[in-house]
Write an enzyme that holds these catalytic residues in place. Sequence first.
Site, PDB file in Angstrom:
ATOM      1  CG  PHE A 147     -26.284 -23.662   6.603  1.00  0.00           C
ATOM      2  CD1 PHE A 147     -25.219 -22.944   7.098  1.00  0.00           C
ATOM      3  CD2 PHE A 147     -26.586 -24.088   5.201  1.00  0.00           C
ATOM      4  CE1 PHE A 147     -24.407 -22.384   6.046  1.00  0.00           C
ATOM      5  CE2 PHE A 147     -25.545 -23.456   4.222  1.00  0.00           C
ATOM      6  CZ  PHE A 147     -24.685 -22.721   4.633  1.00  0.00           C
ATOM      7  CB  ILE A 170     -28.394 -26.438   0.839  1.00  0.00           C
ATOM      8  CG1 ILE A 170     -27.293 -25.802  -0.143  1.00  0.00           C
ATOM      9  CG2 ILE A 170     -28.681 -25.678   2.128  1.00  0.00           C
ATOM     10  CD1 ILE A 170     -27.800 -24.255  -0.423  1.00  0.00           C
ATOM     11  CD  GLU A 171     -28.851 -31.994   6.723  1.00  0.00           C
ATOM     12  OE1 GLU A 171     -29.461 -32.629   7.992  1.00  0.00           O
ATOM     13  OE2 GLU A 171     -27.685 -32.175   6.833  1.00  0.00           O
ATOM     14  CB  ILE A 172     -32.403 -25.979   6.615  1.00  0.00           C
ATOM     15  CG1 ILE A 172     -31.784 -25.233   5.575  1.00  0.00           C
ATOM     16  CG2 ILE A 172     -32.613 -25.442   7.825  1.00  0.00           C
ATOM     17  CD1 ILE A 172     -30.659 -24.551   5.704  1.00  0.00           C
ATOM     18  CB  ILE A 223     -22.776 -27.173   2.832  1.00  0.00           C
ATOM     19  CG1 ILE A 223     -23.768 -26.468   2.173  1.00  0.00           C
ATOM     20  CG2 ILE A 223     -21.506 -27.344   2.213  1.00  0.00           C
ATOM     21  CD1 ILE A 223     -23.247 -24.824   1.747  1.00  0.00           C
TER      22      ILE A 223
END
Length: 207
Positions: free
Chosen positions: A98, A142-144, A96
Amino acid sequence: MGSKREIEEEEVMGWSSSMEPQLSLNHVSFVCKSVSRSVRFYEEVLGFVLIKRPSSFNFEGAWLFNHGIGIHLLESNSPNDIPDKKGVINPKDNHISFQCSDLWLVIRKLKAMNIQYVKGEVEEGGVKVDQLFFHDPDGYMIEICNCENLPILPLSSCPLKKLPYSNRENDMSLLISGEQWQELPRSEKALALIINNLVTDMMVISF
């Protein structure tokens, strides 16, 4: 007169994308070994807030919300139900993502919390997108990123093309003056082009 099934199939076939009833992404769900540990992670690392969860559920879990999206945590029946945390961070794994206004702030937080991460970069047409990838306590990716830098360009329904009547390379007379056009960020130029082409297509249809 056709059967009920035939009528329903005809209605579906005539459905257009503009009629889709979906509104937005509501939440994502993760099965975790420890709900309390995962709650702390999403609160401290990503700023999520614990919210009320329906009391009718007969299994352990937690709901969190922030950034316009919910995360629902479901505690597994057995720790063996969840594979061990992946040691290698692979940006091509399911994840996912953000959007973020300050990646360096996130990097400092990850370092302070001793959370391993991998940096990445995507470039398209001179636009660069910075990425951070890391795992949650159960190994979910998780990706930022600052993905808002990359314009959203439809491939078929509203193609970006030079207008046939245009005397300039980027004729935006329907929307914005030349000086204002030069000052716009690349992403806003792309959005303006999409709107301009849409307006032009509507004008052609109306005639």
